[in-house]
Motif scaffolding. Sequence first.
Motif, PDB file in Angstrom:
ATOM      1  N   ASP A   1      33.770  41.084  37.431  1.00 24.17           N
ATOM      2  CA  ASP A   1      32.820  40.100  36.915  1.00 24.17           C
ATOM      3  C   ASP A   1      32.395  40.462  35.497  1.00 24.17           C
ATOM      4  OD1 ASP A   1      32.355  38.157  39.095  1.00 24.17           O
ATOM      5  OD2 ASP A   1      31.676  39.918  40.176  1.00 24.17           O
ATOM      6  N   TYR A   2      32.115  41.730  35.270  1.00 26.82           N
ATOM      7  CA  TYR A   2      31.703  42.198  33.944  1.00 26.82           C
ATOM      8  C   TYR A   2      32.787  41.886  32.912  1.00 26.82           C
ATOM      9  CZ  TYR A   2      30.395  45.365  30.180  1.00 26.82           C
ATOM     10  OH  TYR A   2      30.072  45.894  28.960  1.00 26.82           O
ATOM     11  N   ASN A   3      34.033  42.166  33.266  1.00 25.84           N
ATOM     12  CA  ASN A   3      35.141  41.906  32.341  1.00 25.84           C
ATOM     13  C   ASN A   3      35.321  40.415  32.072  1.00 25.84           C
ATOM     14  OD1 ASN A   3      35.749  44.589  31.944  1.00 25.84           O
ATOM     15  ND2 ASN A   3      37.284  44.646  33.562  1.00 25.84           N
TER      16      ASN A   3
ATOM     17  N   GLU B   1      30.373  38.163  33.149  1.00 26.11           N
ATOM     18  CA  GLU B   1      29.257  37.942  34.072  1.00 26.11           C
ATOM     19  C   GLU B   1      28.711  39.274  34.565  1.00 26.11           C
ATOM     20  OE1 GLU B   1      29.727  34.978  37.155  1.00 26.11           O
ATOM     21  OE2 GLU B   1      31.652  34.416  36.280  1.00 26.11           O
ATOM     22  N   LEU B   2      27.403  39.342  34.699  1.00 23.24           N
ATOM     23  CA  LEU B   2      26.794  40.515  35.322  1.00 23.24           C
ATOM     24  C   LEU B   2      26.504  40.166  36.771  1.00 23.24           C
ATOM     25  CD1 LEU B   2      24.332  41.873  32.632  1.00 23.24           C
ATOM     26  CD2 LEU B   2      26.551  42.782  33.315  1.00 23.24           C
TER      27      LEU B   2
ATOM     28  N   LEU C   1      31.138  49.026  38.643  1.00 22.71           N
ATOM     29  CA  LEU C   1      30.608  49.340  37.323  1.00 22.71           C
ATOM     30  C   LEU C   1      29.241  49.954  37.556  1.00 22.71           C
ATOM     31  CD1 LEU C   1      30.812  49.019  34.226  1.00 22.71           C
ATOM     32  CD2 LEU C   1      29.730  46.788  34.510  1.00 22.71           C
TER      33      LEU C   1
END
Length: 60
Positions: A8-10, A13-14, A50
């Motif tokens: 999601d981060y990539n 989105e957090l 993460l």
Amino acid sequence: MWLGSLADYNDGELHGAWLDATADVDTLNDAAQYILRNSHQPGGAENRYLLGLAGVSGLS
């Protein structure tokens, strides 16, 4: 500590949660699995964590 989905981060989105770093391993693992199961990105077992630490002394 903050634990989230790397996929999601990539993707910009957090998606994750703040967790009590003093919790037992089983509790942290359950929380991590919940976060990954509810990820916005497909990936299942390929999804990764993460980890963000804030205010932890002894880290450089």
